[in-house]
Motif scaffolding. Structure first.
Motif, mmCIF file in Angstrom:
data_model
loop_
_atom_site.group_PDB
_atom_site.id
_atom_site.type_symbol
_atom_site.label_atom_id
_atom_site.label_comp_id
_atom_site.label_asym_id
_atom_site.label_seq_id
_atom_site.Cartn_x
_atom_site.Cartn_y
_atom_site.Cartn_z
ATOM 1 N N TYR A 1 1.409 -1.069 0.117
ATOM 2 C CA TYR A 1 -0.253 0.421 -0.197
ATOM 3 C C TYR A 1 0.921 0.935 0.073
ATOM 4 O O TYR A 1 1.765 1.612 0.645
ATOM 5 C CB TYR A 1 -1.100 -0.071 1.754
ATOM 6 N N PHE A 2 0.367 2.112 -1.304
ATOM 7 C CA PHE A 2 1.340 3.704 -1.182
ATOM 8 C C PHE A 2 0.549 4.241 -0.129
ATOM 9 O O PHE A 2 -1.140 4.852 -0.195
ATOM 10 C CB PHE A 2 1.366 3.844 -2.376
ATOM 11 N N LEU A 3 1.275 4.676 0.431
ATOM 12 C CA LEU A 3 0.593 5.430 1.637
ATOM 13 C C LEU A 3 0.745 7.310 1.289
ATOM 14 O O LEU A 3 -0.402 8.064 1.617
ATOM 15 C CB LEU A 3 0.497 5.761 3.310
ATOM 16 N N LEU A 4 1.079 7.982 1.527
ATOM 17 C CA LEU A 4 2.101 9.445 1.438
ATOM 18 C C LEU A 4 3.613 8.660 0.858
ATOM 19 O O LEU A 4 3.936 8.705 0.809
ATOM 20 C CB LEU A 4 2.035 9.920 2.632
ATOM 21 N N SER A 5 3.750 10.504 0.226
ATOM 22 C CA SER A 5 5.142 11.060 -0.338
ATOM 23 C C SER A 5 5.304 11.987 -0.351
ATOM 24 O O SER A 5 4.138 12.714 0.173
ATOM 25 C CB SER A 5 5.114 10.585 -1.844
ATOM 26 N N THR A 6 6.616 12.362 -0.153
ATOM 27 C CA THR A 6 7.334 14.276 0.054
ATOM 28 C C THR A 6 8.068 14.413 -0.814
ATOM 29 O O THR A 6 9.027 13.750 -1.204
ATOM 30 C CB THR A 6 7.425 14.403 1.624
ATOM 31 N N ARG A 7 8.821 15.772 -0.640
ATOM 32 C CA ARG A 7 10.415 15.932 -1.542
ATOM 33 C C ARG A 7 10.444 16.626 -1.428
ATOM 34 O O ARG A 7 9.877 18.381 -0.853
ATOM 35 C CB ARG A 7 10.053 15.192 -3.309
ATOM 36 N N ASP A 8 11.738 17.479 -1.539
ATOM 37 C CA ASP A 8 11.685 18.742 -1.455
ATOM 38 C C ASP A 8 11.798 19.138 -3.046
ATOM 39 O O ASP A 8 12.276 18.661 -4.046
ATOM 40 C CB ASP A 8 13.317 18.428 -1.129
ATOM 41 N N LYS A 9 11.322 20.599 -3.413
ATOM 42 C CA LYS A 9 10.577 20.671 -4.524
ATOM 43 C C LYS A 9 12.704 21.520 -5.367
ATOM 44 O O LYS A 9 12.645 21.202 -6.533
ATOM 45 C CB LYS A 9 10.139 21.546 -4.845
ATOM 46 N N GLU A 10 13.422 21.778 -4.157
ATOM 47 C CA GLU A 10 14.707 22.611 -5.004
ATOM 48 C C GLU A 10 15.222 21.122 -5.657
ATOM 49 O O GLU A 10 16.297 21.423 -5.958
ATOM 50 C CB GLU A 10 14.863 22.938 -4.157
ATOM 51 N N ARG A 11 15.274 19.983 -4.460
ATOM 52 C CA ARG A 11 16.428 19.066 -5.268
ATOM 53 C C ARG A 11 15.697 17.786 -5.765
ATOM 54 O O ARG A 11 16.462 17.401 -6.874
ATOM 55 C CB ARG A 11 16.693 18.546 -3.309
ATOM 56 N N ALA A 12 14.505 17.321 -5.676
ATOM 57 C CA ALA A 12 14.598 15.968 -6.186
ATOM 58 C C ALA A 12 13.170 16.615 -7.725
ATOM 59 O O ALA A 12 12.977 15.440 -8.449
ATOM 60 C CB ALA A 12 13.156 16.014 -4.959
ATOM 61 N N GLY A 13 13.294 17.795 -8.208
ATOM 62 C CA GLY A 13 12.004 18.005 -9.201
ATOM 63 C C GLY A 13 11.153 17.836 -9.182
ATOM 64 O O GLY A 13 10.448 17.385 -8.310
ATOM 65 N N LYS A 14 10.199 16.890 -10.579
ATOM 66 C CA LYS A 14 9.527 16.788 -10.053
ATOM 67 C C LYS A 14 9.655 14.874 -10.149
ATOM 68 O O LYS A 14 8.410 14.107 -10.615
ATOM 69 C CB LYS A 14 8.287 16.637 -11.536
ATOM 70 N N GLY A 15 10.973 14.809 -10.446
ATOM 71 C CA GLY A 15 11.053 12.661 -11.205
ATOM 72 C C GLY A 15 11.702 12.231 -9.562
ATOM 73 O O GLY A 15 11.552 11.149 -9.729
#
Length: 73
Positions: free
Chosen positions: A17-31
């Motif tokens: 089950y995929f529950l949630l995600s997060t990213r650093d917009k400056e480092r991870a980009g959209k991918g």
């Protein structure tokens, strides 16, 4: 040396089950999150598990998925 994106998964004997995600917009980009989700799909497949995309609709729709009601009681 710092995380750029993260996802949180849980699994049992049949499903991942995929529950949630997060990213650093400056480092991870959209991918960054998409790459982690792709790796989670591969891992679930290798373990013979189904994958529940609940919470990742935008990712699934990029591949042509159609929205469908999901009834929860």
């Amino acid at each position: 040396g710092q995380p750029a994106a993260a996802i949180f998964l849980v699994w049992d004997a049949r499903w991942c089950y995929f529950l949630l995600s997060t990213r650093d917009k400056e480092r991870a980009g959209k991918g960054g999150g998409s790459l982690l989700l792709w790796e989670a799909l591969k891992s679930a497949s290798e373990r013979g598990l189904g994958f529940d995309f609940d919470g990742s609709n935008r990712f699934v729709f990029q591949f042509g998925a159609e929205p469908a009601p999901r009834w929860v009681v």
